[in-house]
Enzyme design. Structure first.
Site: not given
Lengths: 84, 255, 807
Positions: C91, C175-176, C354, C391-392
């Site tokens: 990616k 998410c977190m 997650m 995740g971000q």
């Protein structure tokens, strides 16, 4: 008796080691990479080699010494039979 | 060695070789002199050093074996063959180290692909066996193809797929006299596309039965298809496969 | 001529020296020498290179961006970045493409008669300001862990400091949030104490429900490649499904969903039974905690004190034999985990993302993993401790640190603590009492209120979404998104048409990534800065500018909240001569001042309140990110902190303390070792819905795929979503790969193509669906049940049935 040694230099204060070792005729100083120094040592016999290696170990700026090569030509034959 | 020898220094063969080769040349020469003894394959002991990553002890088969320290000499096992390895799998001296620089030219690549085409009907066909098969036991195939083996310029590729025990179901011996055919196979899926300079190429072929990338791209393979960065082992992290080639393209209306 | 003897001696000496040099050479080479392509950036004519953090996940790799003629033309791993050391994942190598999808949004658009029609920016800003002015309390902001620090900071200040309304929450809630509540209720303060260096030092890596190989591939490689260098490391994959991570693991332990709670308690039970409690460490630095006064009461976030003996009794029932039944792991597997933690000679790193966070007991499982590390003393040495991943790219930087959550203020302050709100008011130069003490709506509530008609209590009527795609990522989409009443107003700032813009009333085209200045904060407390390198397409503009422009319009309309206590604009930004710059005008936004720097420096003092001092902007421009607290040294240099709470590393630990949890809940410098009981999941497979449904990502796509699905190389790899089915279930249903199958849950249904096994392999009774594909929105099926403390929903487990549609 000729030996190849790997000298581990102290991260803080190993700068003077190559000069100090190079000043001793028994040693030939090789390349220094990433905190390690290669050295060739010529001495009369195993005892002499051990003495010099020990000297090197105590040298300020040296963190450790490893023996990685030994050439026995002319050395004490007793030692070579130690495999029993 | 980085030092320039003094003018009266007699050049040894070792001096003239590149650094990596020099290591082997030096060792061979030392053996030839017949007086040098190396220590056991005991691993290199690292003195306690803060803040420096510990070096590998035995990761690299070809690391120079450490000589016995002077203090340990009296008790050391110094038989000439003490370090000799007797198992087949241990004969790995032709395997390049993971961190050795890799040279790969277009010429080598072409040669590798041509060699590969020799024992395949087309790209994706199971390769035929380019040597006589005396024993058909799985173990005998695995002896060389389990991990892969390279002796001289002969390569026994590592299996590219999970172990299936009936090897000769798909892999057959080549007949010395090939039958005549007008079949022309497609031998190469084509090079992987690169999005921009420096981007990793995508996988140009399907990966079905080719899950193990190391089989063709790992250390023990033809030099022309070897990866240039064998120290990175999570291949699909960077090289994206193709759902179309893998036939997993579940787009709308498609099976 | 030298004599023969001299030549021979010379030769032996050379051989000796060569042997020594070779050893050194092999050691130096044991560090991966150079990334593919060498240390130098590719030389391309006319291309200039500059650094930026990658736009995708929370790892925080740095890339070098190659720009030519005003366009990004190449991307390269940044050799000088500590996180990724020149490497990227697939990616990252293609991140430059995300700017150039053919359908970029380039003009503001307003929905008229059901169709989105282009309007001017002035009209767009007036429309938003008008809606807010009409009902400021019914306005909500839905933000993102992909907001830059300054974007999140501006939005937070605008709504909390300006509108006196706390209805702001980010997608990071999904998410977190559980990691946050886990850290706060364990150490008293959020975010990991440790960093990625642990991957270089651990002997054992335990992944708690984390497909590390696909989700954080660069970090996974950093660990797994150690094996090649001869390090003896063990990878333990605690998972509910076999993945690419499992393929590389030494031990794969497949457990039943939710039983991670029992497994953690089982490890604690064994550590105690083996008399391996780190008695000294625990006595000096920890106290025990239970979640209620007595078993059976509702659990609370901060719990009650408890003695070691009580704790011991609580975990006593979690024997390997008992937990084997709950978890599906064998007694031997559980014993292996127990004996690992009982052995302090090994360094154990626990990582999760997650799997533990998207969990109806998310806070509890976070507490428990910290607990087993603290209890056993596997805490504090490099490589020996628990660490959550995000995740971000700026879930930590913009959400956790800037506090863009409905209860929070920058610098870990809370709106509902008067003394803390007063600190924020002082730093913002606001009149006392401006900040509303009532906690705003968290994500699930916010969308529920937005989707409920006003006459039935739905008191959010205007919702502004920036940098995220809730129309695809919210759970239970039929309830939380698709039911939007027609009279409610949805504003979406984005770069491409998405599932969210489908229902939007106003769409604003945004600048993205290197089309603007920005700062991100990654999973290991590393703050990272980049400069604008190319212009955004058409009329696309920075999200931060959009917020400031709306604030200014409200200022002009006379909204009192848009002024500080001296009557100046909330975003009063001055140039070098002290003159105010009208940054609310786009033509001045990238003019004489760097607004990103100004806002970041305004925000920076907040971070010092809880010793999370982020580095000055100027320092960040020179670095590939710095890990806070970044503290100025006597010689004027700035030093980052690899490990917090440890005297050796953290300058805020008092001399002689060794370890000090200086923000502990009880104020005694001690962390909590929690007991939390196993609680069954809210929905389990039954006769009607007999299978478990798990959702997640694949390596090639990121989150809802709005960016990665527009990159040909990535789309080629995984073009569409599918459902992974086990061989056993497929046989029972008569399914083969490629068959169409309908997934049905109590919330919705979706048709997908079956893939027997698939990218991963589900055990019998489980199916998995990735959520990246907007044409196959799996979140129409997922559960909106959430953790009572973190309010984070569980996307990982609900009951589903499969119906074969066609062959």
């Amino acid at each position: 008796m000729t030996s190849g040694l790997v000298v581990a230099l102290d991260p803080a204060g190993g700068d003077g080691v190559p000069g100090a070792v190079g000043a001793v005729p028994a040693f030939t100083v090789g390349e220094a990479t990433a905190g390690w120094l290669s050295v060739a040592l010529e001495a009369a016999d195993a005892a002499g080699s051990e003495w010099w290696a020990d000297w090197l170990r105590r040298l300020p700026g040296v963190a450790g010494v490893e023996v990685v090569f030994v050439h026995w030509d002319g050395a004490d034959p007793e030692v070579t039979r130690a495999d029993a | 060695m980085s030092e320039t020898p003094p003018p009266d220094h007699p050049h040894t063969a070792a001096d003239l070789l590149p650094h990596r080769l020099q290591r082997f040349a030096t060792l061979l020469a030392a053996v030839a002199v017949g007086t040098a003894l190396f220590g056991l394959l005991t691993g290199l002991r690292e003195p306690p050093r803060p803040e420096r990553p510990a070096p590998p002890s035995h990761a690299d088969h070809r690391s120079v074996p450490a000589a016995v320290g002077y203090a340990d000499l009296p008790t050391a096992n110094l038989r000439p063959d003490a370090g000799r390895n007797r198992t087949l799998a241990g004969l790995r001296y032709d395997q390049p180290g993971a961190f050795d620089p890799v040279v790969r030219t277009e010429e080598m690549k072409r040669a590798a692909l041509a060699d590969r085409a020799k024992n395949r009907a087309y790209d994706g066909a199971p390769p035929t066996i380019p040597h006589p098969v005396d024993s058909q036991s799985t173990a005998s195939c695995l002896a060389c193809h389990g991990e892969g083996l390279k002796v001289g310029d002969r390569v026994a590729s590592r299996m590219s797929h999970p172990l299936m025990t009936n090897c000769t179901q798909c892999h057959v011996e080549q007949s010395p006299v090939p039958a005549e055919t007008t079949f022309v196979g497609v031998y190469r899926a084509g090079p992987g596309g690169r999005a921009s300079p420096g981007a990793p190429p995508t996988v140009p072929h399907h990966t079905w039965m080719r899950e193990n990338c190391a089989s063709c791209h790992g250390l023990v393979t033809r030099p022309g298809t070897r990866t240039t960065h064998p120290w990175l082992t999570n291949c699909t992290q960077c090289h994206a496969p193709s759902a179309a080639l893998d036939q997993t393209e579940f787009a709308e209306g498609q099976k | 001529m030298p004599t023969l003897e001299a030549t021979r001696r010379q030769f032996v000496r050379t051989a000796a020296l060569s042997a020594a040099s070779a050893v050194i050479g092999s050691r130096a080479a044991a560090q991966p020498p150079t990334p593919p392509g060498g240390m130098e950036l590719p030389v391309l004519p006319g291309v200039t290179w500059d650094k930026a953090p990658c736009r995708f996940c929370g790892t925080g790799c740095h890339v070098q961006v190659g720009v030519k003629d005003g366009r990004v033309v190449a991307v390269s791993g940044d050799r000088r970045a500590e996180v990724n050391k020149g490497l990227l994942c697939v990616k990252g190598y293609h991140v430059g493409h995300i700017l150039y999808g053919p359908d970029r949004l380039t003009r503001p658009m307003l929905r008229r008669n059901g169709r989105l029609e282009p309007i001017t920016w002035d009209e767009a800003i007036e429309t938003i300001a008008g809606r807010i002015q009409a009902a400021p309390a019914k306005f909500a902001f839905y933000g993102s862990g992909q907001w830059t620090v300054s974007e999140g900071y501006a939005a937070n200040k605008f709504i909390k400091g300006g509108l006196g309304n706390n209805h702001i929450d980010p997608n990071a809630r999904l998410c977190m949030a559980s990691a946050v509540t886990g850290y706060i209720s364990t150490y008293g303060v959020d975010e990991p104490y440790n960093c990625y260096d642990d991957l270089d030092h651990c002997d054992v890596l335990i992944l708690w429900g984390n497909n590390f190989a696909e989700m954080h591939p660069v970090l996974f490689s950093r660990f797994i490649d150690r094996k090649l260098r001869g390090d003896k490391v063990t990878l333990i994959d605690l998972t509910t499904r076999l993945t690419r991570t499992s393929e590389r693991a030494d031990h794969v332990f497949v457990f039943q969903p939710q039983s991670d709670l029992a497994i953690a308690n089982c490890i604690a039970q064994q550590v105690i039974a083996a008399d391996a409690v780190a008695t000294d460490f625990v006595a000096k630095h920890c106290t025990f905690r239970k979640p209620w006064k007595r078993p059976g009461d509702p659990q609370t976030l901060m719990g009650e004190p408890c003695s070691f003996d009580e704790y011991k009794q609580f975990v006593a029932e979690y024997t390997p034999e008992a937990v084997s039944k709950t978890s599906g792991l064998s007694v031997e597997q559980l014993r292996l985990l127990g004996s690992l933690f009982a052995d302090r000679s090994k360094r154990i790193s626990s990582l999760w993302c997650m799997g533990m966070n998207q969990h109806t007991q998310g806070t509890a499982i976070n507490n428990l993993v910290h607990a087993i590390h603290l209890l056993s003393g596997h805490w504090g040495r490099p490589g020996d401790g628990p660490q959550s991943l995000t995740g971000q790219p700026s879930a930590c930087g913009t959400v956790r640190e800037v506090g863009t959550l409905s209860h929070a203020l920058p610098g870990d302050l809370r709106v509902d603590k008067p003394d803390q709100a007063a600190k924020a008011e002082a730093l913002w130069n606001l009149p006392p009492g401006r900040i509303n003490p009532k906690v705003g709506y968290h994500t699930v509530q916010m969308w529920e209120k937005f989707c409920t008609p006003a006459d039935r209590g739905g008191d959010i009527d205007t919702l502004w979404v920036q940098v995220t795609n809730p129309g695809q990522s919210l759970p239970n989409l039929p309830k939380l998104f698709e039911k939007k009443p027609a009279d409610k107003f949805l504003i979406v700032s984005d770069v491409y048409p998405t599932a969210t813009t489908e229902l939007a009333d106003l769409v604003l085209p945004s600048a993205m990534w290197v089309e603007k200045n920005g700062v991100y904060g990654n999973s290991e407390r590393r703050t990272q800065q980049w400069f604008k390198m190319v212009n955004p397409p058409g009329e696309a503009r920075d999200d931060c500018w959009q917020t400031i422009a709306v604030a200014r319009k409200l200022f002009d309309l006379g909204h009192p909240g848009m002024k500080d206590k001296d009557g100046r604009f909330l975003f009063h930004i001055t140039d070098g001569n002290g003159r105010e710059v009208p940054v609310w005008r786009w033509e001045s936004y990238y003019g004489t001042v760097n607004v990103d720097e100004k806002l970041y420096e305004e925000y920076r003092p907040f971070t010092q309140i809880k010793h999370k001092d982020v580095a000055p902007y100027r320092e960040l421009t020179k670095a590939r990110g710095l890990r806070w607290p970044v503290v100025k040294q006597p010689d004027g240099t700035w030093k980052e902190t690899r490990y917090r709470f440890l005297e050796e590393f953290d300058p805020y630990v008092a001399k002689g303390k060794g370890v000090q949890f200086y923000h502990s809940v009880a104020g005694d410098d001690k962390a909590f070792i929690w007991f939390r009981p196993y609680v069954p999941p809210p929905e389990v497979p039954d006769k009607e819905y007999p299978l478990w449904l798990d959702t997640g990502r694949v390596l090639e796509h990121w989150h809802t795929g709005t960016m990665t699905r527009r990159v040909p190389q990535l789309k080629r790899a995984v073009p569409a979503a599918y459902v992974e089915v086990s061989r056993e279930d497929a046989a029972a249903l008569g399914l083969k790969t490629g068959d169409k199958v309908r997934l049905e849950t109590r919330r919705g249904s979706l048709e997908l193509t079956a893939w027997i096994d698939g990218r991963g392999r589900c055990p019998k009774g489980h199916v998995f669906v990735p959520f990246f594909d907007e044409t196959k929105p799996i979140n129409r099926l997922t559960l909106d049940a959430h953790c009572p403390f973190s309010k984070e929903p569980d996307y990982k487990k609900c009951a589903v049935r499969l119906v074969k549609v066609s062959a």
